[in-house]
Design a protein around this motif. Sequence first.
Motif, mmCIF file in Angstrom:
data_model
loop_
_atom_site.group_PDB
_atom_site.id
_atom_site.type_symbol
_atom_site.label_atom_id
_atom_site.label_comp_id
_atom_site.label_asym_id
_atom_site.label_seq_id
_atom_site.Cartn_x
_atom_site.Cartn_y
_atom_site.Cartn_z
ATOM 1 N N GLY A 62 -5.432 -4.033 3.978
ATOM 2 C CA GLY A 62 -5.709 -2.653 4.359
ATOM 3 C C GLY A 62 -7.195 -2.425 4.523
ATOM 4 O O GLY A 62 -7.992 -3.371 4.486
ATOM 5 N N ILE A 79 -3.193 -4.747 10.799
ATOM 6 C CA ILE A 79 -2.758 -4.721 9.399
ATOM 7 C C ILE A 79 -1.272 -5.029 9.299
ATOM 8 O O ILE A 79 -0.841 -5.834 8.458
ATOM 9 N N ILE A 92 0.143 -2.538 0.815
ATOM 10 C CA ILE A 92 -0.797 -2.101 1.847
ATOM 11 C C ILE A 92 -1.952 -1.386 1.141
ATOM 12 O O ILE A 92 -1.742 -0.474 0.354
ATOM 13 N N THR A 95 -6.207 1.749 0.279
ATOM 14 C CA THR A 95 -6.462 2.885 1.156
ATOM 15 C C THR A 95 -6.689 4.105 0.271
ATOM 16 O O THR A 95 -6.811 3.982 -0.937
ATOM 17 N N HIS A 115 -2.147 4.178 7.292
ATOM 18 C CA HIS A 115 -1.658 3.285 6.234
ATOM 19 C C HIS A 115 -0.292 3.731 5.708
ATOM 20 O O HIS A 115 0.579 2.900 5.427
#
Length: 261
Positions: A62, A79, A92, A95, A115
Amino acid sequence: MQLIDTHVHLNFDVFEPDLLAVRSRWQEAGVVHLVHSCVEPSEFTQIQAIAQRFSEISFAVGLHPLDAGKWHHQMAEEIKSLALSEPKVVAIGETGLDFYKADNRQQQLMVLESHLAIAAELNLPLIIHCRQAAMELKQVLQKWREVKGEKIKGVMHCWGGTPEETKWFLELGFYISFSGTVTFKNAKQIHESAAMVSSERLLVETDCPFLSPVPKRGEKRNEPAYVRYVAQKVANLRGETLEAIASQTTKNACALFGLTI
């Protein structure tokens, strides 16, 4: 006793000279698995090499909110593609939102939304960084759930929020992870939050090489073996044993990230 460090950055240069020795110490401390976070997708190959070298490492992909200025229109696909390319990708991120060190709010919010979409599509948890942005983050996550009907899962990493903010994210279904900051003497609101998190949502981490815990706070480089000190402090705050916290947080990390230990 087994521990899982749910947030590390071992690809940083400070670990390059002695990573094997660092690994020996985390093994001696009972750390059986680590989740390696990612600051930007360009790190992927480097982190992947570390994960292939050490079987006990899983990782994420990420873009950190403080790097939101690096976002471009192809990055979401990048990603997603990287996450699908590697079975050891379990999340992920990281973020989130950081309004303490940056004021590009709209850009950070846009990147966070991207994200969220990737995590929902791939059914992966998010690793979320949140600093002085709890209300805005709560609003984004609530909107995502209410308007889009998507239930997002993930962890509030290196948590430093108030008990009230902690409650918000617990109600949204998130795990709460405590780092070395929970061992700091004057971190009263973090102490209160650590004491109130429900057992099944509790995680521990180092966020190494940052935030060395007491009694290692004088050391410039934090490392995964020190997650034991974090777990011990959390145990003290909750009136539980280290062994109980280690067992519960290991179980929780396995549930969130789909790990098999």
